[in-house]
Design a protein around this motif. Structure first.
Motif, PDB file in Angstrom:
ATOM      1  N   PHE A 168       0.911  -1.150   0.000  1.00  0.00           N
ATOM      2  CA  PHE A 168       0.000   0.000   0.000  1.00  0.00           C
ATOM      3  C   PHE A 168       0.941   1.188   0.000  1.00  0.00           C
ATOM      4  CE2 PHE A 168      -2.485   3.341   1.857  1.00  0.00           C
ATOM      5  CZ  PHE A 168      -3.762   3.140   1.380  1.00  0.00           C
TER       6      PHE A 168
ATOM      7  N   LYS B 152       6.021  -8.999   0.437  1.00  0.00           N
ATOM      8  CA  LYS B 152       7.127  -8.682   1.340  1.00  0.00           C
ATOM      9  C   LYS B 152       6.706  -8.984   2.777  1.00  0.00           C
ATOM     10  CE  LYS B 152      10.035  -4.768   2.731  1.00  0.00           C
ATOM     11  NZ  LYS B 152      10.116  -3.285   2.691  1.00  0.00           N
TER      12      LYS B 152
ATOM     13  N   GLU C 295       4.407   2.568  -0.416  1.00  0.00           N
ATOM     14  CA  GLU C 295       5.668   1.833  -0.292  1.00  0.00           C
ATOM     15  C   GLU C 295       5.610   0.765   0.807  1.00  0.00           C
ATOM     16  OE1 GLU C 295       9.205   3.553   1.423  1.00  0.00           O
ATOM     17  OE2 GLU C 295       8.053   5.214   2.238  1.00  0.00           O
ATOM     18  N   ALA C 296       4.649   0.859   1.722  1.00  0.00           N
ATOM     19  CA  ALA C 296       4.606  -0.083   2.838  1.00  0.00           C
ATOM     20  C   ALA C 296       4.244  -1.476   2.315  1.00  0.00           C
ATOM     21  CB  ALA C 296       3.596   0.369   3.880  1.00  0.00           C
TER      22      ALA C 296
ATOM     23  N   ILE D  56       2.106   3.736   8.112  1.00  0.00           N
ATOM     24  CA  ILE D  56       1.541   4.891   7.411  1.00  0.00           C
ATOM     25  C   ILE D  56       0.016   4.844   7.469  1.00  0.00           C
ATOM     26  CG2 ILE D  56       3.520   5.127   5.857  1.00  0.00           C
ATOM     27  CD1 ILE D  56       1.873   3.710   3.678  1.00  0.00           C
TER      28      ILE D  56
ATOM     29  N   ASN E 124       5.379  -6.621   9.040  1.00  0.00           N
ATOM     30  CA  ASN E 124       5.709  -5.475   9.871  1.00  0.00           C
ATOM     31  C   ASN E 124       4.633  -4.392   9.726  1.00  0.00           C
ATOM     32  OD1 ASN E 124       7.342  -3.737  11.523  1.00  0.00           O
ATOM     33  ND2 ASN E 124       8.037  -2.690   9.675  1.00  0.00           N
ATOM     34  N   LYS E 125       3.914  -4.145  10.795  1.00  0.00           N
ATOM     35  CA  LYS E 125       2.976  -3.017  10.888  1.00  0.00           C
ATOM     36  C   LYS E 125       2.038  -2.937   9.669  1.00  0.00           C
ATOM     37  CE  LYS E 125       6.321  -0.530  13.763  1.00  0.00           C
ATOM     38  NZ  LYS E 125       7.615  -1.153  13.419  1.00  0.00           N
ATOM     39  N   THR E 126       1.920  -1.733   9.082  1.00  0.00           N
ATOM     40  CA  THR E 126       0.974  -1.587   7.951  1.00  0.00           C
ATOM     41  C   THR E 126       1.572  -2.064   6.623  1.00  0.00           C
ATOM     42  OG1 THR E 126       1.595   0.727   7.615  1.00  0.00           O
ATOM     43  CG2 THR E 126      -0.314   0.308   9.019  1.00  0.00           C
ATOM     44  N   ALA E 127       2.724  -2.727   6.685  1.00  0.00           N
ATOM     45  CA  ALA E 127       3.247  -3.374   5.475  1.00  0.00           C
ATOM     46  C   ALA E 127       2.503  -4.669   5.181  1.00  0.00           C
ATOM     47  CB  ALA E 127       4.739  -3.647   5.622  1.00  0.00           C
ATOM     48  N   ARG E 128       1.652  -5.100   6.102  1.00  0.00           N
ATOM     49  CA  ARG E 128       0.897  -6.339   5.908  1.00  0.00           C
ATOM     50  C   ARG E 128      -0.110  -6.170   4.758  1.00  0.00           C
ATOM     51  NH1 ARG E 128      -2.160  -9.333  10.852  1.00  0.00           N
ATOM     52  NH2 ARG E 128      -0.236  -8.626  11.829  1.00  0.00           N
ATOM     53  N   ASN E 129      -0.941  -5.185   4.851  1.00  0.00           N
ATOM     54  CA  ASN E 129      -2.030  -4.837   3.913  1.00  0.00           C
ATOM     55  C   ASN E 129      -2.536  -5.999   3.036  1.00  0.00           C
ATOM     56  OD1 ASN E 129      -0.318  -4.230   1.358  1.00  0.00           O
ATOM     57  ND2 ASN E 129       0.574  -2.801   2.849  1.00  0.00           N
ATOM     58  N   PHE E 130      -2.216  -6.011   1.747  1.00  0.00           N
ATOM     59  CA  PHE E 130      -2.801  -7.012   0.842  1.00  0.00           C
ATOM     60  C   PHE E 130      -2.061  -8.353   0.849  1.00  0.00           C
ATOM     61  CE2 PHE E 130      -4.693  -3.193  -0.935  1.00  0.00           C
ATOM     62  CZ  PHE E 130      -5.918  -3.621  -1.427  1.00  0.00           C
TER      63      PHE E 130
ATOM     64  N   PRO F 298       8.611   3.957   7.473  1.00  0.00           N
ATOM     65  CA  PRO F 298       7.937   3.845   6.167  1.00  0.00           C
ATOM     66  C   PRO F 298       6.920   2.701   6.105  1.00  0.00           C
ATOM     67  CG  PRO F 298      10.295   3.320   5.970  1.00  0.00           C
ATOM     68  CD  PRO F 298      10.074   3.811   7.378  1.00  0.00           C
ATOM     69  N   GLU F 299       6.950   1.819   7.100  1.00  0.00           N
ATOM     70  CA  GLU F 299       5.969   0.737   7.120  1.00  0.00           C
ATOM     71  C   GLU F 299       4.870   0.985   8.160  1.00  0.00           C
ATOM     72  OE1 GLU F 299       8.166  -2.762   4.850  1.00  0.00           O
ATOM     73  OE2 GLU F 299       8.329  -2.958   7.036  1.00  0.00           O
TER      74      GLU F 299
ATOM     75  N   ASN G 164      -5.708   0.967   5.555  1.00  0.00           N
ATOM     76  CA  ASN G 164      -4.554   0.158   5.174  1.00  0.00           C
ATOM     77  C   ASN G 164      -4.073  -0.736   6.314  1.00  0.00           C
ATOM     78  OD1 ASN G 164      -3.855   2.794   6.204  1.00  0.00           O
ATOM     79  ND2 ASN G 164      -1.726   2.265   5.843  1.00  0.00           N
ATOM     80  N   GLY G 165      -4.893  -0.926   7.344  1.00  0.00           N
ATOM     81  CA  GLY G 165      -4.610  -2.011   8.267  1.00  0.00           C
ATOM     82  C   GLY G 165      -4.205  -1.661   9.677  1.00  0.00           C
TER      83      GLY G 165
ATOM     84  N   LYS H   9      -0.896   7.794   3.043  1.00  0.00           N
ATOM     85  CA  LYS H   9       0.505   7.383   2.890  1.00  0.00           C
ATOM     86  C   LYS H   9       1.459   8.295   3.664  1.00  0.00           C
ATOM     87  CE  LYS H   9      -0.680   4.974  -1.315  1.00  0.00           C
ATOM     88  NZ  LYS H   9      -2.007   5.514  -1.670  1.00  0.00           N
TER      89      LYS H   9
ATOM     90  N   TYR I 146      -2.930  -4.338  14.141  1.00  0.00           N
ATOM     91  CA  TYR I 146      -2.681  -4.389  12.689  1.00  0.00           C
ATOM     92  C   TYR I 146      -3.456  -5.560  12.107  1.00  0.00           C
ATOM     93  CZ  TYR I 146       1.345  -1.461  13.849  1.00  0.00           C
ATOM     94  OH  TYR I 146       2.150  -0.454  14.306  1.00  0.00           O
ATOM     95  N   PHE I 147      -3.868  -5.416  10.838  1.00  0.00           N
ATOM     96  CA  PHE I 147      -4.635  -6.499  10.193  1.00  0.00           C
ATOM     97  C   PHE I 147      -4.510  -6.327   8.691  1.00  0.00           C
ATOM     98  CE2 PHE I 147      -7.013  -3.147  12.297  1.00  0.00           C
ATOM     99  CZ  PHE I 147      -7.455  -2.409  11.217  1.00  0.00           C
ATOM    100  N   HIS I 148      -4.924  -7.389   7.969  1.00  0.00           N
ATOM    101  CA  HIS I 148      -4.813  -7.316   6.509  1.00  0.00           C
ATOM    102  C   HIS I 148      -6.040  -6.626   5.901  1.00  0.00           C
ATOM    103  CE1 HIS I 148      -7.635 -10.592   5.847  1.00  0.00           C
ATOM    104  NE2 HIS I 148      -6.895 -11.428   6.568  1.00  0.00           N
ATOM    105  N   HIS I 149      -5.947  -6.383   4.610  1.00  0.00           N
ATOM    106  CA  HIS I 149      -6.935  -5.555   3.929  1.00  0.00           C
ATOM    107  C   HIS I 149      -8.351  -6.138   3.917  1.00  0.00           C
ATOM    108  CE1 HIS I 149      -4.942  -2.025   2.274  1.00  0.00           C
ATOM    109  NE2 HIS I 149      -6.112  -1.709   1.768  1.00  0.00           N
TER     110      HIS I 149
END
Lengths: 236, 226
Positions: free
Chosen positions: A27, A158, A29-30, B73, A171-177, B70-71, B54-55, B77, B88-91
């Motif tokens: 999402f 990732k 760059e995350a 956000i 890691n944190k909001t890097a999870r997203n999709f 950067p992770e 975004n989670g 963004k 935290y959670f997925h989309h």
């Protein structure tokens, strides 16, 4: 013995053919798997369909793949970024087709695809241009639109920590999709900062179970896309 | 200075006014841009839990310049923080919270709002524009209450509150209340109805700047409103 570890980025993307559909996590760059995308640029596959929330920043990562004219279609919810002109130019030129999908519908289509559900009804987008031409149906007095599950040939995602069985933590909001994309692709390729032996991760904490993951690559110190963009970097 | 700039509320005052209408303990999604200001004006004694699609649930303020991860956000963004008790959670889970009616309030910006509560806020429909929708259509379809926070008129003076939207819709009949610089208005079965007028704003002035009929505030006897 199960060991999904690969030795190099080149190796994990080597078999991706022209015309593949590829889900790309992230999402902004995350969670963007920049090293895997750069390996795909080096590998040369073209005529790709990319399924991702955005279309990249600057001229690195996803934007670089687009700029190399490898992507003929994107399925995406928000293809605009302040600092990238790559997608808008390709779109206006007619080179890259856009299928615009509301973000939650994109997520649910991927979740459904990965869960073996071919289609579902959602209230999102009813009465808007994005529901035009789609089947609709009333449930409990409210209108819903039919959306189809989405699968792909490959997923590039990732993680933060993985193990050799393919279990992944994020890691944190890097999870997203990433967790849903891992379920919806025939071949899921993960880059993670650490790849551990089985048993090193508490099973209670695992987010993506290894059954959804085919290849794991350790990228110990992944680049930050925003840093590359700030430096004016471009790839290759 | 023109008269227009002295009428009504500033953006900060709009945000403060809106925040007063959010119940303690609410789960809230603030849209990108002007709605983000609401987080600065949480009334004393109340806690709101912010969701970013975004989670992250339990989003905190932006970190110090240069201290961002950067992770970590928000949907715009931008770097944010996670408060104690965050998750935290997925989309797909994030949009289950949205579409499944688990969030109490969505605050969004607007290009146009119609008298029947239609919202247009994602596209002007211009042929050369790059269409981008994000999560707005999901938010208006699923969140229990939808507030719009917007300037009453466009920069060129056209009303944003209209009889019927001319821009492509985000959702049909989805807006509950509008907080503009000139007034707070409910979307009712009879159209826009004033809840409160901004400083120096009277009904004729508001009507002049609104593209649909505006009903006066309901008079409540005995000092209570239901």
């Amino acid at each position: 013995m199960i060991d999904k570890r690969a030795a190099s980025a080149a190796e994990v993307v080597a078999d991706i053919p022209d015309g593949s559909s590829i889900m790309v996590g992230g999402f902004g760059e995350a969670g963007s798997p920049v090293e895997l995308i750069h390996a795909l640029i080096d590998q040369g596959a073209s005529n790709l369909t990319i399924i991702s929330n955005n279309t990249g920043s600057g001229e690195v990562g996803l934007a670089a793949l687009l700029k190399e004219r490898r992507v003929t279609k994107v399925i995406c919810s928000f293809p605009k970024t302040l600092n990238s002109t790559v997608f808008p130019e390709l779109y206006r030129e007619g080179f890259t087709e856009l299928e615009l999908v509301p973000q939650g519908t994109l997520a649910e289509r991927i979740r459904a695809g990965g869960a073996g559900v071919p289609a579902f009804f959602t209230p999102t987008a009813v009465g808007t241009p994005l529901a035009e031409g789609k089947e609709s149906r009333e449930f409990h007095g409210r209108e819903y639109v039919l959306e189809h599950g989405l699968t792909a040939d490959y997923a590039l995602i990732k993680g933060a920590t993985a193990d050799t069985h393919g279990n992944v933590l994020y890691n944190k909001t890097a999870r997203n999709f990433a967790p849903i994309m891992a379920t919806a692709a025939d071949v899921t390729i993960v880059q993670a900062a650490r790849v551990l032996e089985p048993g090193a991760i508490d099973p209670e904490t695992i987010v993506t179970p290894g059954i959804f993951v085919d290849r794991v690559l350790e990228v110990a110190d992944p680049v930050h896309e925003s840093r590359l963009v700030a430096e004016g970097a471009s790839y290759p | 200075m023109s008269q227009a700039t002295t009428l009504g509320w500033t953006r900060e005052q709009m945000a403060r006014r809106l925040a007063q209408d959010i119940a303690d303990g609410s789960y809230v999604n603030l849209g990108i841009g002007i709605p983000e200001l609401v987080a600065r004006f949480v009334p004393e004694g109340r806690t709101f839990i912010y969701h970013t699609e975004n989670g992250l649930l339990g989003m905190g303020p932006s970190p110090e310049e240069g201290a961002g991860d950067p992770e970590l956000i928000n949907a715009g963004k931008r770097h944010v923080t996670a408060n104690a008790g965050a998750a935290y959670f997925h989309h797909a889970d994030s949009f289950a919270m949205i579409r499944g009616g688990h969030l109490d309030l969505s605050v969004l910006g607007a290009m146009q709002v119609s008298a029947t509560g239609d919202l247009a806020n994602w596209s002007t429909g211009a042929p050369d524009a790059i269409p981008a929708v994000g999560g707005a259509m999901d938010l208006v379809a699923g969140v229990k209450q939808v507030f719009v926070m917007t300037q009453h008129c466009t920069k060129t003076g056209d009303p944003k509150l209209v009889e019927a939207c001319t821009y492509p819709l985000t959702g049909r009949g989805v807006v509950d209340r509008v907080y503009s610089d000139l007034a707070v208005l409910d979307v009712t079965p009879g159209g826009f109805r004033v809840v409160e007028l901004g400083p120096g704003v009277d009904l004729p002035t508001l009507q002049e700047r609104t593209g649909a009929p505006v009903l006066p505030a309901e008079v409540h006897h005995g000092g209570t409103s239901s």
